[in-house]
Design a protein around this motif. Structure first.
Motif, PDB file in Angstrom:
ATOM      1  N   ASN A   1      25.650  35.295  42.585  1.00 10.55           N
ATOM      2  CA  ASN A   1      26.700  35.052  41.219  1.00 10.55           C
ATOM      3  C   ASN A   1      27.671  35.963  40.189  1.00 10.55           C
ATOM      4  N   GLN A   2      26.230  36.915  40.271  1.00  9.92           N
ATOM      5  CA  GLN A   2      26.707  38.240  38.822  1.00  9.92           C
ATOM      6  C   GLN A   2      27.957  38.137  39.504  1.00  9.92           C
ATOM      7  N   GLU A   3      29.421  38.710  39.912  1.00  7.63           N
ATOM      8  CA  GLU A   3      30.386  38.846  39.864  1.00  7.63           C
ATOM      9  C   GLU A   3      31.423  38.097  39.041  1.00  7.63           C
ATOM     10  N   LYS A   4      30.847  36.856  39.944  1.00  9.47           N
ATOM     11  CA  LYS A   4      31.834  35.338  39.465  1.00  9.47           C
ATOM     12  C   LYS A   4      31.649  35.394  37.670  1.00  9.47           C
TER      13      LYS A   4
ATOM     14  N   LEU B   1      48.462  37.448  34.684  1.00  8.46           N
ATOM     15  CA  LEU B   1      47.718  36.412  34.908  1.00  8.46           C
ATOM     16  C   LEU B   1      46.144  36.011  34.123  1.00  8.46           C
ATOM     17  N   ARG B   2      45.627  37.454  34.008  1.00  6.11           N
ATOM     18  CA  ARG B   2      44.368  37.660  32.499  1.00  6.11           C
ATOM     19  C   ARG B   2      45.050  37.336  31.477  1.00  6.11           C
TER      20      ARG B   2
ATOM     21  N   GLU C   1      40.512  26.013  25.427  1.00  4.63           N
ATOM     22  CA  GLU C   1      39.373  25.805  25.906  1.00  4.63           C
ATOM     23  C   GLU C   1      38.478  25.711  27.339  1.00  4.63           C
ATOM     24  N   GLY C   2      39.156  24.217  27.511  1.00  4.09           N
ATOM     25  CA  GLY C   2      38.750  23.390  28.753  1.00  4.09           C
ATOM     26  C   GLY C   2      39.489  23.647  29.659  1.00  4.09           C
ATOM     27  N   ASP C   3      41.222  24.146  29.185  1.00  7.94           N
ATOM     28  CA  ASP C   3      42.088  24.820  30.278  1.00  7.94           C
ATOM     29  C   ASP C   3      41.175  25.642  30.879  1.00  7.94           C
ATOM     30  N   LYS C   4      41.163  26.923  29.863  1.00  4.23           N
ATOM     31  CA  LYS C   4      39.913  28.198  30.288  1.00  4.23           C
ATOM     32  C   LYS C   4      38.635  27.864  31.859  1.00  4.23           C
ATOM     33  N   ALA C   5      38.222  27.222  30.805  1.00  2.00           N
ATOM     34  CA  ALA C   5      37.015  26.810  31.791  1.00  2.00           C
ATOM     35  C   ALA C   5      37.560  26.336  33.274  1.00  2.00           C
ATOM     36  N   ILE C   6      38.378  24.951  33.786  1.00  4.06           N
ATOM     37  CA  ILE C   6      39.012  25.171  34.852  1.00  4.06           C
ATOM     38  C   ILE C   6      39.170  25.585  35.823  1.00  4.06           C
ATOM     39  N   VAL C   7      40.255  26.642  35.042  1.00  2.00           N
ATOM     40  CA  VAL C   7      40.576  27.758  35.675  1.00  2.00           C
ATOM     41  C   VAL C   7      39.973  28.889  35.803  1.00  2.00           C
TER      42      VAL C   7
ATOM     43  N   LEU D   1      37.041  28.224  36.879  1.00  2.00           N
ATOM     44  CA  LEU D   1      36.125  28.119  38.046  1.00  2.00           C
ATOM     45  C   LEU D   1      37.079  27.875  38.740  1.00  2.00           C
ATOM     46  N   TYR D   2      38.127  27.525  39.278  1.00  2.00           N
ATOM     47  CA  TYR D   2      39.182  27.346  40.353  1.00  2.00           C
ATOM     48  C   TYR D   2      39.412  28.746  40.396  1.00  2.00           C
ATOM     49  N   LEU D   3      39.179  29.350  39.702  1.00  2.00           N
ATOM     50  CA  LEU D   3      39.692  30.800  40.179  1.00  2.00           C
ATOM     51  C   LEU D   3      38.654  31.446  41.339  1.00  2.00           C
ATOM     52  N   GLU D   4      37.289  30.665  40.685  1.00  2.00           N
ATOM     53  CA  GLU D   4      36.304  31.005  41.649  1.00  2.00           C
ATOM     54  C   GLU D   4      35.846  30.874  42.625  1.00  2.00           C
TER      55      GLU D   4
END
Length: 168
Positions: A16-19, A111-112, A120-126, A128-131
């Protein structure tokens, strides 16, 4: 017991390190902050290994720890920003090869940039989604319902698309 914990940690880190590093990069300002934040995440994961109960996969649990550390880091950084002067003119020449490969891709850079603008909430969701996490895993990590995650992702995609179109 310690040797077993160390083996579990190292195997999970290898997987998981890269993610985790990419999640840290979303919450940091530059490459040095990303490296510091990643190191902080690893310390917190190691220290809290005994708290892992196995209710989810170790990777899912690591993402939860990483997001908590990143959010605390962001909160501290925002508070200290008014008290500190940042020397943005100082750059580090030791970049990861992965970062250098991204420089040529304008859409990825856009995108970045757009992800960093999200709350912050949306950032966390996206992040994890992008991973590649499925809605169920994201909902477990963030404590939201799967339906709520699905709705938020749809809205976030729309925001990101509009932002990217403005940048390109």
């Amino acid at each position: 017991m310690r040797k077993e914990r160390e083996t579990i940690f190292l195997n999970a880190l290898e997987e998981n390190q890269e993610k985790l590093f990419r999640i840290c990069s979303i919450y940091s300002k530059d490459d040095e902050d990303t490296k510091d934040l990643f190191q902080e995440v690893l310390i917190h994961v190691w220290k809290s290994m005994n708290a892992f109960k196995g209710n989810s996969s170790i990777g899912t649990w690591m993402f939860r720890v990483a997001l908590n550390v990143c959010l605390r880091f962001k909160s501290k950084h925002t508070k200290n920003q008014n008290r500190m002067i940042r020397l943005d003119s100082i750059t580090v020449s030791n970049f990861r090869s992965e970062v250098n490969n991204e420089d040529g891709n304008e859409k990825l850079k856009a995108l970045r940039k757009c992800v960093k603008k999200l709350n912050e909430g949306d950032k966390a969701i996206v992040a994890l989604y992008l991973e590649g996490l499925v809605y169920r895993e994201i909902s477990n990590i963030l404590g939201l319902s799967e339906n709520h995650v699905a709705v938020k992702i749809k809205r976030i995609k729309s925001k990101l698309l509009n932002c990217i179109n403005e940048l390109l």
